[in-house]
Design an enzyme around this catalytic site. Sequence first.
Site, mmCIF file in Angstrom:
data_model
loop_
_atom_site.group_PDB
_atom_site.id
_atom_site.type_symbol
_atom_site.label_atom_id
_atom_site.label_comp_id
_atom_site.label_asym_id
_atom_site.label_seq_id
_atom_site.Cartn_x
_atom_site.Cartn_y
_atom_site.Cartn_z
ATOM 1 N N SER A 141 0.854 -1.197 0.000
ATOM 2 C CA SER A 141 0.000 0.000 0.000
ATOM 3 C C SER A 141 0.886 1.243 0.000
ATOM 4 C CB SER A 141 -0.849 -0.025 1.279
ATOM 5 O OG SER A 141 -1.442 1.233 1.530
ATOM 6 N N TYR A 154 -3.841 -0.838 9.875
ATOM 7 C CA TYR A 154 -3.614 -1.012 8.435
ATOM 8 C C TYR A 154 -2.185 -0.579 8.091
ATOM 9 C CZ TYR A 154 -4.580 -0.854 3.395
ATOM 10 O OH TYR A 154 -4.552 -1.074 2.036
HETATM 11 P P1 NAP Z 1 -11.808 -5.126 -1.657
HETATM 12 O O1 NAP Z 1 -12.556 -4.803 -2.901
HETATM 13 O O2 NAP Z 1 -12.437 -4.867 -0.322
HETATM 14 O O3 NAP Z 1 -11.279 -6.617 -1.730
HETATM 15 C C1 NAP Z 1 -10.677 -7.251 -0.636
HETATM 16 C C2 NAP Z 1 -10.696 -8.732 -0.871
HETATM 17 O O4 NAP Z 1 -10.168 -9.405 0.296
HETATM 18 C C3 NAP Z 1 -12.116 -9.263 -1.060
HETATM 19 O O5 NAP Z 1 -12.102 -10.334 -1.955
HETATM 20 C C4 NAP Z 1 -12.455 -9.748 0.338
HETATM 21 O O6 NAP Z 1 -13.486 -10.693 0.376
HETATM 22 C C5 NAP Z 1 -11.122 -10.367 0.707
HETATM 23 N N1 NAP Z 1 -11.065 -10.635 2.146
HETATM 24 C C6 NAP Z 1 -11.084 -9.733 3.141
HETATM 25 N N2 NAP Z 1 -11.099 -10.373 4.334
HETATM 26 C C7 NAP Z 1 -11.098 -11.702 4.073
HETATM 27 C C8 NAP Z 1 -11.116 -12.871 4.874
HETATM 28 N N3 NAP Z 1 -11.149 -12.819 6.211
HETATM 29 N N4 NAP Z 1 -11.112 -14.080 4.271
HETATM 30 C C9 NAP Z 1 -11.107 -14.160 2.921
HETATM 31 N N5 NAP Z 1 -11.093 -13.097 2.098
HETATM 32 C C10 NAP Z 1 -11.089 -11.878 2.672
HETATM 33 O O7 NAP Z 1 -10.471 -4.263 -1.612
HETATM 34 P P2 NAP Z 1 -9.320 -4.002 -2.679
HETATM 35 O O8 NAP Z 1 -9.149 -2.553 -2.769
HETATM 36 O O9 NAP Z 1 -9.510 -4.797 -3.923
HETATM 37 O O10 NAP Z 1 -8.089 -4.554 -1.830
HETATM 38 C C11 NAP Z 1 -7.268 -5.619 -2.246
HETATM 39 C C12 NAP Z 1 -5.904 -5.441 -1.599
HETATM 40 O O11 NAP Z 1 -5.308 -4.229 -2.081
HETATM 41 C C13 NAP Z 1 -5.960 -5.314 -0.076
HETATM 42 O O12 NAP Z 1 -4.844 -5.967 0.499
HETATM 43 C C14 NAP Z 1 -5.857 -3.811 0.129
HETATM 44 O O13 NAP Z 1 -5.326 -3.487 1.381
HETATM 45 C C15 NAP Z 1 -4.907 -3.447 -0.990
HETATM 46 N N6 NAP Z 1 -4.916 -2.034 -1.380
HETATM 47 C C16 NAP Z 1 -6.007 -1.439 -1.925
HETATM 48 C C17 NAP Z 1 -5.940 -0.116 -2.295
HETATM 49 C C18 NAP Z 1 -7.092 0.612 -2.931
HETATM 50 O O14 NAP Z 1 -6.956 1.818 -3.199
HETATM 51 N N7 NAP Z 1 -8.197 -0.011 -3.210
HETATM 52 C C19 NAP Z 1 -4.770 0.613 -2.090
HETATM 53 C C20 NAP Z 1 -3.677 -0.019 -1.519
HETATM 54 C C21 NAP Z 1 -3.754 -1.344 -1.172
HETATM 55 P P3 NAP Z 1 -15.023 -10.177 0.594
HETATM 56 O O15 NAP Z 1 -15.461 -9.592 -0.722
HETATM 57 O O16 NAP Z 1 -15.746 -11.404 0.993
HETATM 58 O O17 NAP Z 1 -14.978 -9.126 1.692
#
Ligand code: NAP
Length: 249
Positions: A141, A154
């Site tokens: 991140s 986080y």
């Molecule tokens: P997201 O749309 O909320 O997706 C998160 C994923 O993780 C979903 O598939 C979620 O499943 C899964 N997950 C969460 N808790 C879980 C658990 N206990 N067991 C199994 N699966 C679980 O968020 P995203 O933005 O795509 O994030 C993906 C990664 O990128 C994360 O590590 C996040 O920190 C990182 N990130 C995102 C951003 C951004 O701007 N979006 C920036 C930096 C880093 P459910 O759908 O069932 O909740």
Amino acid sequence: MFDLTGKTALVTGANTGLGQGMAIALAKAGADIALIGRSAPTDTLAQIAKTGVKSHSILTDLSTADNVESIVAEAVSELGRADILVNNAGIIKRNEAIDFTPDEWDAVMNVNLRTLFFLSQAFAKHVVAEKQSGKIINIASMLTFQGGIRVPSYTASKSGVGGLTKALANEWAKHGINVNAIAPGYFATNNTAALQADEQRNKEILGRIPAGRWGHPDDMGGAVVFLASAASDYVQGITLPVDGGWLSR
Ligand code: NAP
């Protein structure tokens, strides 16, 4: 050198968001895909099917690391191999540091760091036992580099991901395993829904991104295919920002 035909990639949290974008990109590069998460990845499976590779969904809660060995074993039994692991699943809890609770701390650290480590370990054990090579790609991140506000667990977890990526690269390069990370900037997903909806924060964020827009899950494709492929065989321990220039400001 970017061709992944004959490889199998395990991607956590691929029913939505960045995980979905990366799983589809890896499939388009030729890899079979195991989708690991707690929600049925119906849409991702349908999109992967169009690419002609094989896929398999493993439904499991990643808030504990109790079944990491069986996740790798199921991917191998269903798809024949495990060559690439993308540790993408992650959560965020927002609260003032002064009010932050042990539950908010543990929930984030468990998914974002503890399970990431033990799943990586189970994957590495498999790679070593099979005497093959492997690629681990951790999703970091901007808060691997910066402090953030109201997200202490986080920031701690993602800073930990940056350090762990280097630590594992140091130990596992000798086994033919590349361990690297991608640091996404601000992407429009469920994870950032609160920020996108906050008019003031949205404006501030957009004003600081040289590319002038939020990232889209497709924007992760090039970086993940690079780090999963032979093109990155001599790349170890890096955290590659994919941020529209955010960190350059
Ligand atoms: P997201 O749309 O909320 O997706 C998160 C994923 O993780 C979903 O598939 C979620 O499943 C899964 N997950 C969460 N808790 C879980 C658990 N206990 N067991 C199994 N699966 C679980 O968020 P995203 O933005 O795509 O994030 C993906 C990664 O990128 C994360 O590590 C996040 O920190 C990182 N990130 C995102 C951003 C951004 O701007 N979006 C920036 C930096 C880093 P459910 O759908 O069932 O909740």
